[in-house]
Scaffold this motif. Structure first.
Motif, PDB file in Angstrom:
ATOM      1  N   LEU A  35      -9.616  10.961   1.464  1.00 34.78           N
ATOM      2  CA  LEU A  35      -9.274  10.241   0.282  1.00 34.78           C
ATOM      3  C   LEU A  35     -10.412   9.070  -0.073  1.00 34.78           C
ATOM      4  CD1 LEU A  35      -5.695   8.558  -0.146  1.00 34.78           C
ATOM      5  CD2 LEU A  35      -7.720   6.974   0.269  1.00 34.78           C
ATOM      6  N   ARG A  91     -10.208  10.556   9.429  1.00 31.68           N
ATOM      7  CA  ARG A  91      -9.378  11.863   8.542  1.00 31.68           C
ATOM      8  C   ARG A  91     -10.300  12.914   7.948  1.00 31.68           C
ATOM      9  NH1 ARG A  91      -5.859   8.397   5.177  1.00 31.68           N
ATOM     10  NH2 ARG A  91      -6.259   6.595   6.590  1.00 31.68           N
ATOM     11  N   VAL A 105       0.852  -1.050  -0.095  1.00 36.14           N
ATOM     12  CA  VAL A 105       0.034  -0.043  -0.049  1.00 36.14           C
ATOM     13  C   VAL A 105       0.812   1.339   0.148  1.00 36.14           C
ATOM     14  CG1 VAL A 105      -1.656   1.387   1.271  1.00 36.14           C
ATOM     15  CG2 VAL A 105      -1.996  -1.150   1.446  1.00 36.14           C
ATOM     16  N   LEU A 106       0.583   2.084  -1.150  1.00 40.45           N
ATOM     17  CA  LEU A 106       1.296   3.170  -0.966  1.00 40.45           C
ATOM     18  C   LEU A 106       0.515   4.457   0.013  1.00 40.45           C
ATOM     19  CD1 LEU A 106       3.862   5.271  -2.109  1.00 40.45           C
ATOM     20  CD2 LEU A 106       2.610   5.439  -4.012  1.00 40.45           C
ATOM     21  N   PHE A 107       0.905   4.999   0.988  1.00 42.14           N
ATOM     22  CA  PHE A 107       0.065   5.566   1.809  1.00 42.14           C
ATOM     23  C   PHE A 107      -0.099   7.086   1.266  1.00 42.14           C
ATOM     24  CE2 PHE A 107      -1.403   7.651   5.966  1.00 42.14           C
ATOM     25  CZ  PHE A 107      -2.625   6.841   6.006  1.00 42.14           C
ATOM     26  N   ARG A 108      -0.991   7.811   1.225  1.00 42.12           N
ATOM     27  CA  ARG A 108      -0.968   9.276   1.117  1.00 42.12           C
ATOM     28  C   ARG A 108      -1.421   9.824   2.356  1.00 42.12           C
ATOM     29  NH1 ARG A 108       0.193  10.107  -4.538  1.00 42.12           N
ATOM     30  NH2 ARG A 108      -0.073   8.139  -5.480  1.00 42.12           N
ATOM     31  N   LEU A 142      -7.769   7.900  -5.867  1.00 40.10           N
ATOM     32  CA  LEU A 142      -6.725   6.847  -6.196  1.00 40.10           C
ATOM     33  C   LEU A 142      -7.524   6.023  -7.494  1.00 40.10           C
ATOM     34  CD1 LEU A 142      -5.447   5.194  -2.954  1.00 40.10           C
ATOM     35  CD2 LEU A 142      -4.717   7.296  -4.344  1.00 40.10           C
ATOM     36  N   ALA A 149     -10.496   5.427  -1.821  1.00 42.35           N
ATOM     37  CA  ALA A 149      -9.561   4.277  -2.480  1.00 42.35           C
ATOM     38  C   ALA A 149     -10.592   3.200  -3.168  1.00 42.35           C
ATOM     39  CB  ALA A 149      -8.770   3.576  -1.540  1.00 42.35           C
ATOM     40  N   GLU A 192      -9.635  -1.009   1.270  1.00 44.44           N
ATOM     41  CA  GLU A 192      -8.427  -1.583   0.616  1.00 44.44           C
ATOM     42  C   GLU A 192      -7.541  -2.316   1.362  1.00 44.44           C
ATOM     43  OE1 GLU A 192      -5.808   1.695  -0.502  1.00 44.44           O
ATOM     44  OE2 GLU A 192      -4.643   0.617  -1.905  1.00 44.44           O
ATOM     45  N   TYR A 193      -7.514  -2.378   2.898  1.00 42.54           N
ATOM     46  CA  TYR A 193      -6.840  -2.892   3.707  1.00 42.54           C
ATOM     47  C   TYR A 193      -7.779  -3.585   4.875  1.00 42.54           C
ATOM     48  CZ  TYR A 193      -5.573   1.706   4.958  1.00 42.54           C
ATOM     49  OH  TYR A 193      -5.708   3.234   5.348  1.00 42.54           O
TER      50      TYR A 193
HETATM   51  N1  ADE Z   1      -7.062   4.661   2.439  1.00 43.73           N
HETATM   52  C1  ADE Z   1      -7.096   3.700   1.692  1.00 43.73           C
HETATM   53  N2  ADE Z   1      -5.913   3.539   0.901  1.00 43.73           N
HETATM   54  C2  ADE Z   1      -5.392   4.734   1.233  1.00 43.73           C
HETATM   55  C3  ADE Z   1      -3.779   5.107   0.772  1.00 43.73           C
HETATM   56  N3  ADE Z   1      -3.221   4.704  -0.184  1.00 43.73           N
HETATM   57  N4  ADE Z   1      -3.588   6.132   1.478  1.00 43.73           N
HETATM   58  C4  ADE Z   1      -4.031   6.960   2.432  1.00 43.73           C
HETATM   59  N5  ADE Z   1      -5.336   6.187   2.985  1.00 43.73           N
HETATM   60  C5  ADE Z   1      -5.931   5.314   2.342  1.00 43.73           C
END
Ligand code: ADE
Ligand code: PRP
Length: 178
Positions: A128, A66, A24-27, A158, A130, A103-104
């Motif tokens: 965000l 968030r 996972v690439l976290f933003r 995303l 996803a 996503e997770y």
């Molecule tokens: N929530 C789900 N996927 C994410 C991501 N890649 N970055 C930040 N928050 C998320």
């Protein structure tokens, strides 16, 4: 200009590989919150995205955790109230729940019964989108309470995960697409 504000916001989104799970690439929006100029810019840009609904928004709903960082500031700017959509078991009194896939992981989002009056117009805010599971669950929650969702609003979309396809056409507005 809006383009300059958008560029500033984009510069203040952190990138963390393999968080919270490998692959996972976290933003990360923390740098955005820390810079007052960037934070003002993001709230102004979110408000701009609501121009076609100006005057008809009754409430901003924010998603834990968030969405809580952005929603109340946007609501205050619009002069409307804010309601929290929380993870399971956090809200007192009678609640209504919808479960969803992340996503997770897997989770449940809840609202308080009576959080809104039937027919009220709601804008849902999060940092965000996803897979779209969280936002789709939030839409269902607002609808179960008798509200109308005017718009779903996020800072980051995303695009490859195609979350917008879980929502009605044109329901989602995003400031940044990756
Ligand atoms: N929530 C789900 N996927 C994410 C991501 N890649 N970055 C930040 N928050 C998320
Ligand atoms: C993140 C993000 C969104 C959601 C998006 O929150 O803030 O709410 O994931 O994912 P989706 O579009 O695949 O549903 P998270 O569930 O990590 O919870 P947190 O904000 O409480 O950390």
């Amino acid at each position: 200009t809006s383009a300059e504000k958008t560029a500033l916001v984009a510069r203040r989104i952190g990138l963390v590989p393999d968080f919270p799970k490998p692959g996972v690439l976290f933003r990360d929006v923390c740098p955005l919150l820390k810079d007052p100029e960037a934070f003002n810019a993001v709230i102004e840009l979110l408000e701009e995205k609501l121009q076609k609904h100006v005057g008809s928004v009754d409430l901003i709903a924010g998603l834990e955790a968030r969405g809580f960082l952005l929603g109340p500031s946007l609501a205050a700017r619009l002069g409307v109230g804010f309601i929290p959509l929380r993870k399971k078991g956090k809200l007192p009194g009678e609640t209504i729940a919808v479960s969803y896939t992340l996503e997770y992981g897997q989770d449940v989002v809840e609202a308080q019964m009576g959080a809104l009056k039937p027919g009220q117009n709601v804008v849902i805010v999060d940092d965000l989108i996803a897979t779209g599971g969280t936002m789709a669950a939030a839409v269902q929650l607002i609808q179960k309470l008798g509200g109308t969702v005017l718009q779903c609003l996020v800072v980051i979309e995303l695009v490859e995960l195609r979350g917008r396809e879980l929502l009605e056409a044109d329901m989602l507005q995003s400031l940044l697409q990756y």
